[in-house]
Design a protein around this motif. Structure first.
Motif, PDB file in Angstrom:
ATOM      1  N   ALA A 198       0.639  -1.122  -0.102  1.00 31.70           N
ATOM      2  CA  ALA A 198       0.088  -0.162  -0.050  1.00 31.70           C
ATOM      3  C   ALA A 198       0.844   1.298  -0.190  1.00 31.70           C
ATOM      4  O   ALA A 198       0.379   2.121  -0.802  1.00 31.70           O
ATOM      5  N   ALA A 199       2.025   1.228   0.877  1.00 32.54           N
ATOM      6  CA  ALA A 199       2.955   2.344   0.801  1.00 32.54           C
ATOM      7  C   ALA A 199       3.575   2.588  -0.487  1.00 32.54           C
ATOM      8  O   ALA A 199       3.975   3.594  -0.765  1.00 32.54           O
ATOM      9  N   VAL A 200       3.952   1.743  -1.108  1.00 32.59           N
ATOM     10  CA  VAL A 200       4.401   1.720  -2.372  1.00 32.59           C
ATOM     11  C   VAL A 200       3.613   2.203  -3.617  1.00 32.59           C
ATOM     12  O   VAL A 200       3.944   3.094  -4.306  1.00 32.59           O
ATOM     13  N   ALA A 201       2.416   1.417  -3.404  1.00 32.54           N
ATOM     14  CA  ALA A 201       1.280   2.130  -4.661  1.00 32.54           C
ATOM     15  C   ALA A 201       1.046   3.513  -4.198  1.00 32.54           C
ATOM     16  O   ALA A 201       0.757   4.119  -5.305  1.00 32.54           O
ATOM     17  N   GLN A 202       0.634   3.993  -3.215  1.00 33.35           N
ATOM     18  CA  GLN A 202       0.307   5.186  -2.843  1.00 33.35           C
ATOM     19  C   GLN A 202       1.285   5.715  -1.515  1.00 33.35           C
ATOM     20  O   GLN A 202       0.479   5.549  -0.504  1.00 33.35           O
ATOM     21  N   PRO A 203       2.309   6.236  -1.510  1.00 37.26           N
ATOM     22  CA  PRO A 203       3.222   6.826  -0.648  1.00 37.26           C
ATOM     23  C   PRO A 203       2.189   7.602   0.280  1.00 37.26           C
ATOM     24  O   PRO A 203       1.255   8.448  -0.208  1.00 37.26           O
ATOM     25  N   PRO A 204       2.274   7.441   1.495  1.00 34.01           N
ATOM     26  CA  PRO A 204       1.372   8.391   2.286  1.00 34.01           C
ATOM     27  C   PRO A 204       1.826   9.733   2.261  1.00 34.01           C
ATOM     28  O   PRO A 204       3.048  10.150   2.217  1.00 34.01           O
ATOM     29  N   ALA A 205       0.675  10.567   2.393  1.00 33.67           N
ATOM     30  CA  ALA A 205       0.892  12.094   2.366  1.00 33.67           C
ATOM     31  C   ALA A 205      -0.022  12.718   3.419  1.00 33.67           C
ATOM     32  O   ALA A 205      -0.849  13.660   2.869  1.00 33.67           O
ATOM     33  N   ALA A 206       0.115  12.251   4.754  1.00 32.58           N
ATOM     34  CA  ALA A 206      -0.770  12.658   5.657  1.00 32.58           C
ATOM     35  C   ALA A 206      -0.384  13.934   6.192  1.00 32.58           C
ATOM     36  O   ALA A 206       0.919  14.347   6.418  1.00 32.58           O
ATOM     37  N   THR A 207      -1.303  14.904   6.810  1.00 29.71           N
ATOM     38  CA  THR A 207      -1.091  15.962   7.649  1.00 29.71           C
ATOM     39  C   THR A 207      -0.822  15.404   9.097  1.00 29.71           C
ATOM     40  O   THR A 207      -1.214  14.131   9.528  1.00 29.71           O
ATOM     41  N   PRO A 208      -0.271  16.331  10.011  1.00 33.55           N
ATOM     42  CA  PRO A 208      -0.104  15.978  11.299  1.00 33.55           C
ATOM     43  C   PRO A 208      -1.571  15.175  12.098  1.00 33.55           C
ATOM     44  O   PRO A 208      -1.430  14.527  12.774  1.00 33.55           O
ATOM     45  N   VAL A 209      -2.547  15.975  11.469  1.00 37.74           N
ATOM     46  CA  VAL A 209      -3.855  15.849  12.207  1.00 37.74           C
ATOM     47  C   VAL A 209      -4.128  14.260  11.834  1.00 37.74           C
ATOM     48  O   VAL A 209      -4.874  13.341  12.489  1.00 37.74           O
ATOM     49  N   GLN A 210      -3.895  14.114  10.410  1.00 37.48           N
ATOM     50  CA  GLN A 210      -4.157  12.774  10.013  1.00 37.48           C
ATOM     51  C   GLN A 210      -3.624  11.635  10.490  1.00 37.48           C
ATOM     52  O   GLN A 210      -3.931  10.648  10.616  1.00 37.48           O
ATOM     53  N   TRP A 211      -2.276  12.127  10.742  1.00 39.74           N
ATOM     54  CA  TRP A 211      -1.274  10.854  11.437  1.00 39.74           C
ATOM     55  C   TRP A 211      -1.806  10.812  12.944  1.00 39.74           C
ATOM     56  O   TRP A 211      -1.691   9.476  13.413  1.00 39.74           O
ATOM     57  N   LEU A 212      -2.241  11.589  13.589  1.00 44.78           N
ATOM     58  CA  LEU A 212      -2.673  11.584  14.854  1.00 44.78           C
ATOM     59  C   LEU A 212      -4.063  10.696  14.929  1.00 44.78           C
ATOM     60  O   LEU A 212      -4.148   9.730  15.773  1.00 44.78           O
ATOM     61  N   ALA A 213      -4.829  10.739  13.980  1.00 42.12           N
ATOM     62  CA  ALA A 213      -6.035   9.750  13.847  1.00 42.12           C
ATOM     63  C   ALA A 213      -5.486   8.542  13.509  1.00 42.12           C
ATOM     64  O   ALA A 213      -6.123   7.549  14.094  1.00 42.12           O
ATOM     65  N   PHE A 214      -4.629   8.369  12.472  1.00 45.87           N
ATOM     66  CA  PHE A 214      -3.976   6.975  12.284  1.00 45.87           C
ATOM     67  C   PHE A 214      -3.594   6.391  13.588  1.00 45.87           C
ATOM     68  O   PHE A 214      -3.669   5.094  13.800  1.00 45.87           O
ATOM     69  N   ALA A 215      -2.637   7.214  14.524  1.00 45.36           N
ATOM     70  CA  ALA A 215      -2.278   6.721  15.847  1.00 45.36           C
ATOM     71  C   ALA A 215      -3.303   6.243  16.789  1.00 45.36           C
ATOM     72  O   ALA A 215      -2.890   5.099  17.361  1.00 45.36           O
ATOM     73  N   TYR A 216      -4.425   6.836  16.784  1.00 42.61           N
ATOM     74  CA  TYR A 216      -5.690   6.419  17.645  1.00 42.61           C
ATOM     75  C   TYR A 216      -6.023   5.104  16.938  1.00 42.61           C
ATOM     76  O   TYR A 216      -6.336   4.166  17.822  1.00 42.61           O
ATOM     77  N   LEU A 217      -6.363   4.908  15.906  1.00 42.09           N
ATOM     78  CA  LEU A 217      -6.700   3.830  15.177  1.00 42.09           C
ATOM     79  C   LEU A 217      -5.742   2.482  15.493  1.00 42.09           C
ATOM     80  O   LEU A 217      -6.248   1.385  15.926  1.00 42.09           O
ATOM     81  N   ALA A 218      -4.541   2.657  15.423  1.00 41.51           N
ATOM     82  CA  ALA A 218      -3.444   1.943  15.754  1.00 41.51           C
ATOM     83  C   ALA A 218      -3.469   1.412  17.161  1.00 41.51           C
ATOM     84  O   ALA A 218      -3.557  -0.038  17.599  1.00 41.51           O
ATOM     85  N   VAL A 219      -3.384   2.309  17.996  1.00 41.15           N
ATOM     86  CA  VAL A 219      -3.087   2.070  19.691  1.00 41.15           C
ATOM     87  C   VAL A 219      -4.401   1.839  20.338  1.00 41.15           C
ATOM     88  O   VAL A 219      -4.427   0.900  21.087  1.00 41.15           O
ATOM     89  N   VAL A 220      -5.518   2.527  19.835  1.00 41.66           N
ATOM     90  CA  VAL A 220      -6.775   2.476  20.821  1.00 41.66           C
ATOM     91  C   VAL A 220      -7.660   1.546  20.099  1.00 41.66           C
ATOM     92  O   VAL A 220      -7.993   0.492  20.806  1.00 41.66           O
TER      93      VAL A 220
END
Length: 312
Positions: free
Chosen positions: A213-235
């Protein structure tokens, strides 16, 4: 002394009666942010990356926890059951909802996911071999029909049923099976051990998917979007299951699964507050209909179980 002992036992029984629902509610609160935060994350990250990479991060945390706690390795039969849990809650639900939320609002997804309590109860019935009365199936089917009608009407009519709705219904089925099997397995392994081993089991496949997925579409997220991802992963993918599977393990599973009925309400509220999504009457009425049918289905199953249990 005898009266004092009876009072102590009564207090203990009362506490244990509420322990399962209380832990379940804590897990549902954690999960209620999943849909709106996924909606935020898909703005800069691909759905496949979100669904797979969050499992990879959670698996790394699980490895640390399992190593520190020196948890015993599951048996061969338990590994097979862990594969069912992983397929439902580690792979199926996260990836399907991530793709669905690229084209549908978080509030809409939250209402469709409102079918999950009845679906979980049905999965428990199938898994445990219990035989509820026909009224249970009536309410369960009614809930499914309400969810389908809501999804089609919300999208513009019965001729415009979207692929996103199929993905959401698939996510409901996957989560229901994963919840039922995970709740039973948590009684043997423990709540956090169950989700941890499931994450470890799925780590190789999810890592490969995350790289693709990262190769096909390299992540281009904002800090807020990375924080949302962090919540999804950790919580959402890890800590929330500590409470949820503990609640299911304490049980009774049908009663605890009923706590999920508040999840779509919370999800809609978070979508309105965090994403400024407009909540109209169709969403409200559709949500209430799905929740009502799910509540009736779960309550019917509870009453059947209660009648079969011998009096003390």
């Amino acid at each position: 002394m005898k009266e004092h002992s009876s009072a102590t036992i009564s207090d203990s029984t009362a506490l244990s009666r509420y322990a399962g629902p209380a832990w379940g509610l804590l897990g549902v609160i954690a999960f209620s942010f999943t849909l709106p935060f996924t909606r935020v994350a898909v703005g800069g990250l691909s759905p496949l990356f979100i669904g797979s990479a969050r499992a990879v991060v959670a698996a790394l945390l699980a490895i640390v926890v399992l190593t520190v706690a020196r948890s015993r390795i599951p048996t061969t039969r338990q590994w097979a059951r862990l594969a069912v849990v992983a397929g439902g809650v580690v792979v199926g639900f996260p990836i399907l909802t991530s793709f669905a939320l690229t084209t549908t609002p978080g509030s809409h997804a939250a209402v469709v996911i409102g079918l999950l309590p009845a679906a979980t109860a049905a999965a428990v019935v199938v898994r445990t071999g219990e035989r509820p009365t026909p009224s249970f199936w009536v309410f369960a089917v009614a809930g499914a029909l309400c969810a389908v009608v809501f999804a089609t009407v919300q999208n513009g009519g019965f001729g415009t049923f979207h692929v996103a709705d199929l993905l959401l219904f698939g996510a409901v089925l996957a989560a229901a099976v994963g919840y039922a099997e995970g709740g039973l397995l948590a009684r043997e392994l423990g709540s956090w051990q169950t989700i941890s081993w499931a994450l470890v089991l799925s780590a190789p496949a999810m890592t490969a998917l995350a790289i693709v997925a990262a190769v096909a579409q390299p992540p281009a997220a904002t800090p807020v979007q990375w924080l949302a991802f962090a919540y999804l992963a950790v919580v959402s993918m890890f800590l929330g299951f500590f409470a949820w599977y503990r609640g299911l393990a304490i049980g009774p599973m049908a009663q605890v699964s009923q706590i999920q009925l508040v999840q779509p309400v919370m999800g809609i509220a978070w979508a309105a507050l965090l994403l400024h999504e407009r909540i109209g009457w169709p969403t409200v009425l559709g949500g209430l209909s799905v929740i009502a049918c799910a509540a009736l289905a779960v309550r019917t199953r509870q009453s059947v179980r209660a009648r079969r249990e011998p009096s003390p």
